[in-house]
Design an enzyme around this catalytic site. Structure first.
Site, mmCIF file in Angstrom:
data_model
loop_
_atom_site.group_PDB
_atom_site.id
_atom_site.type_symbol
_atom_site.label_atom_id
_atom_site.label_comp_id
_atom_site.label_asym_id
_atom_site.label_seq_id
_atom_site.Cartn_x
_atom_site.Cartn_y
_atom_site.Cartn_z
ATOM 1 N N HIS A 155 4.460 2.793 -2.243
ATOM 2 C CA HIS A 155 5.894 3.075 -2.255
ATOM 3 C C HIS A 155 6.184 4.492 -2.732
ATOM 4 C CE1 HIS A 155 4.741 2.185 -6.270
ATOM 5 N NE2 HIS A 155 5.924 2.550 -6.728
ATOM 6 N N ASP A 156 5.156 5.223 -3.148
ATOM 7 C CA ASP A 156 5.351 6.591 -3.634
ATOM 8 C C ASP A 156 4.867 7.651 -2.645
ATOM 9 O OD1 ASP A 156 6.349 5.742 -6.128
ATOM 10 O OD2 ASP A 156 4.346 5.657 -7.003
ATOM 11 N N ASP A 182 1.350 0.740 -14.450
ATOM 12 C CA ASP A 182 2.031 1.974 -14.064
ATOM 13 C C ASP A 182 1.611 3.150 -14.955
ATOM 14 O OD1 ASP A 182 4.373 2.977 -12.360
ATOM 15 O OD2 ASP A 182 5.030 3.582 -14.364
ATOM 16 N N GLU A 213 -2.904 2.629 -12.555
ATOM 17 C CA GLU A 213 -2.425 3.775 -11.776
ATOM 18 C C GLU A 213 -2.747 5.040 -12.551
ATOM 19 O OE1 GLU A 213 1.461 5.857 -9.716
ATOM 20 O OE2 GLU A 213 1.584 4.975 -11.690
ATOM 21 N N ASP A 236 3.503 -5.800 -11.769
ATOM 22 C CA ASP A 236 3.478 -4.372 -12.059
ATOM 23 C C ASP A 236 3.937 -4.204 -13.502
ATOM 24 O OD1 ASP A 236 3.733 -1.536 -11.830
ATOM 25 O OD2 ASP A 236 4.154 -1.776 -9.698
HETATM 26 C C1 NOJ Z 1 4.672 5.329 -10.690
HETATM 27 C C2 NOJ Z 1 5.463 4.433 -9.803
HETATM 28 O O1 NOJ Z 1 4.644 4.010 -8.748
HETATM 29 C C3 NOJ Z 1 6.673 5.228 -9.365
HETATM 30 O O2 NOJ Z 1 7.377 4.576 -8.328
HETATM 31 C C4 NOJ Z 1 7.543 5.465 -10.563
HETATM 32 O O3 NOJ Z 1 8.624 6.291 -10.211
HETATM 33 C C5 NOJ Z 1 6.756 6.132 -11.680
HETATM 34 N N1 NOJ Z 1 5.457 5.571 -11.870
HETATM 35 C C6 NOJ Z 1 7.477 5.981 -12.984
HETATM 36 O O4 NOJ Z 1 7.397 4.653 -13.410
#
Ligand code: NOJ
Ligand code: MG
Length: 531
Positions: A332-333, A207, A270, A105
């Site tokens: 995870h989000d 990210d 992402e 990541d």
């Molecule tokens: C996306 C990540 O998946 C998330 O977990 C994170 O808080 C934010 N980007 C900031 O890096």
């Protein structure tokens, strides 16, 4: 829809399935209640037994953990809590020995405020690294330079008393945004990418890629006319000037060129954007950007047959020539899929995800059907929930440790109290128990993955919608003259299928040639045969 891979051998990630591991919560090996690299290595046989092709590890780099690893203090090291670089090399070798790939990541938009670059940058206006981050004087009348809001609430600008300027942070104030308009930043970050590619990683999930460049002059963002109570502060504004700038596409193209120097590596971006702007991140054949701009449509939209049919059609129609699709419904989000729609429909969703055209990404624990996990107030860890409580924005419920067994303390995850609680039903919902139950959702995932792997129509075939009406979604996947049909029941009542063929897989474990779809059932069958 034609096959982008027609006429050539599909690349590994086109046929492949990605499995996301959240290192803090997979397996703890050293009894500190937090997962680690050696723990992941211990559980690799499980990962391989699922039938996935690649692992994406959420960040493993040294981090003060303000945002649980997405605040990186050293891009070329390993967080001691997770292990050492030797542990990493061993894990990578063990992954490769099983024929799997490993994606790291990469977090380019921001570092930790503890990163030596930022410590240096903050030391004063004359610091040689001042321009590595985004520093601005106060607005003419005082206060922050513009109206931008952090994704985690509050102004995106933090006042630095000592040097008399604000710095920008799209996320926490502990995550200052890097200045990618400075070529030295790009050079340093590309060196970090090379460091891991040289070690043998198979690519990166990148990210918040669409955040990395901001509009020149830092104009205010416009108000979002659709904001309403219940949404987070981030959504008060449309992030027009703080994200998705043309210069970021140029950087993505250079990242791709870098990855391509290493052969068949994969970049997954992402990016949360509407389709027309999302697919621009594929780049063009002459100037490709990321291989897979994450498609979050299944996370962002309601779960009903007609709506899902529409979003598939819209996405397929938006893809540029040669753009390989991808799908994801958990991370995870995001809230867990079974928490959103319940286990019976989570089975239907698994069949959808693993029969759609395009690379699927699975999130650890979804294969066990983990649903709602209630986090007691004193155990909340996610800074997002702590900063904007009660809106349902907290991500802890999706980050709880993997339950491995019902017969050991802490579900076999750790000998110590885990950093987050484990799903309340872990005594029965765990890997060992589901492995012993042929009707479990775990086995459904394995069966789907194995059928997908052995069936070209499913892994690389065309997609064609057949019917979307009421609770029914039916589509075909075809490769050459081989066609399989998928029929999904999004509802609680049986649906008559005017025709069907030999069942290859049912979410309810049925076989034969059924003429009805049971409530909450999904079927894959051979199409084109008379009933
Ligand atoms: C996306 C990540 O998946 C998330 O977990 C994170 O808080 C934010 N980007 C900031 O890096
Ligand atoms: Mg540990």
């Amino acid at each position: 829809m034609s096959e982008p891979s027609a006429g050539r051998t599909p690349r590994w990630w086109e046929r492949g399935v990605i499995y996301q591991i959240y290192p803090r919560s997979f397996q703890d090996s050293d009894g500190d209640g937090v997962g680690d690299l050696a723990g992941i290595e211990q559980r690799l046989d499980y990962v391989a037994s699922l039938g996935v092709d690649a692992i994406w590890l959420s960040p493993i780099f040294p981090s003060p953990m303000a945002d649980f690893g997405y605040d990186v203090a050293d891009y070329v090291g390993v967080e001691p809590m997770f292990g050492t670089i030797e542990d990493f090399d061993r894990l990578l070798a063990a992954v490769h020995a099983r024929g799997l790939k490993l994606l790291l990541d990469f977090v380019p938009n921001h570092s930790s405020d503890q990163h030596p670059w930022f410590v240096e940058s903050r030391s004063g206006k004359d610091s040689p690294k001042r321009d590595w981050y985004i520093w601005r004087p106060p607005a003419p009348g005082g206060g922050p330079p513009n109206n931008w809001i952090s994704d985690f609430g509050g102004s995106a600008w933090e006042w630095d008393e000592a040097s008399g300027e604000y710095y920008l942070h799209a996320f926490l104030k502990e995550q200052p945004d890097l200045n990618w308009r400075n070529p030295a930043v790009e050079a340093a970050m590309f060196d970090a990418m090379r460091y891991w590619l040289d070690r043998g990683v198979d690519g990166f999930r990148i990210d918040v890629l669409w955040h990395i460049v901001k509009a020149r002059g830092f104009p205010d963002n416009p108000a979002n006319p659709n904001w309403h109570q219940g949404l987070g502060q981030r959504d008060l504004l449309i992030q027009r000037n703080s994200t998705d700038q043309p210069e970021a596409h140029a950087i993505a193209a250079r990242m791709r060129a870098l990855a391509d120097q290493y052969g068949d590596r994969l970049l997954v971006g992402e990016i949360f954007l509407p389709n027309d702007r999302l697919v621009a991140w594929y780049g063009t054949p002459g100037r490709p950007e990321v291989h897979l701009p994450f498609n979050f449509a299944l996370i962002e939209n309601p779960w009903n047959a007609e709506g899902v049919a529409r979003l598939i059609a819209d996405y397929e129609a938006a893809l540029p020539p040669g753009g390989w699709p991808n799908w994801v419904y958990g991370s995870h989000d995001a809230a867990r899929i079974a928490a959103r729609i319940g286990e019976p429909q989570a089975r239907v969703a698994a069949m959808l995800l693993l029969t759609l055209r395009g690379t699927p990404t699975l999130y650890q624990g979804d294969e066990l059907g983990i649903g709602e996990v209630v986090i007691p107030p004193d155990r909340i860890r996610d800074p997002r929930e702590l900063r904007e409580p009660g809106l349902g924005l907290g991500r802890d419920p999706s980050r709880t440790p993997m339950p491995w067994t019902g017969n050991a303390p802490n579900a076999g995850f750790s000998t110590a109290d885990p950093w987050l609680p484990i799903n309340a039903d872990w005594a029965t919902r765990n890997v060992e128990a589901e492995h012993e139950d042929r009707g479990s959702i775990l086995w459904l995932y394995r069966d789907l993955l194995s059928l997908r792997r052995s069936t070209d129509a499913l892994s690389i075939g065309d997609y064609r919608e057949v019917e979307a009406r009421g609770d029914l979604l039916m589509f075909d996947r075809r490769h050459g003259d081989h066609c399989v049909r998928i029929a999904l029941n999004f509802g609680e009542t049986a649906i008559d299928l005017s025709q069907s063929g030999q069942v290859l897989l049912s979410t309810l474990g049925r076989s034969g040639r059924p003429s009805t779809l049971r409530p909450n059932e999904g079927l894959i069958f051979l199409a084109g045969e008379p009933h």
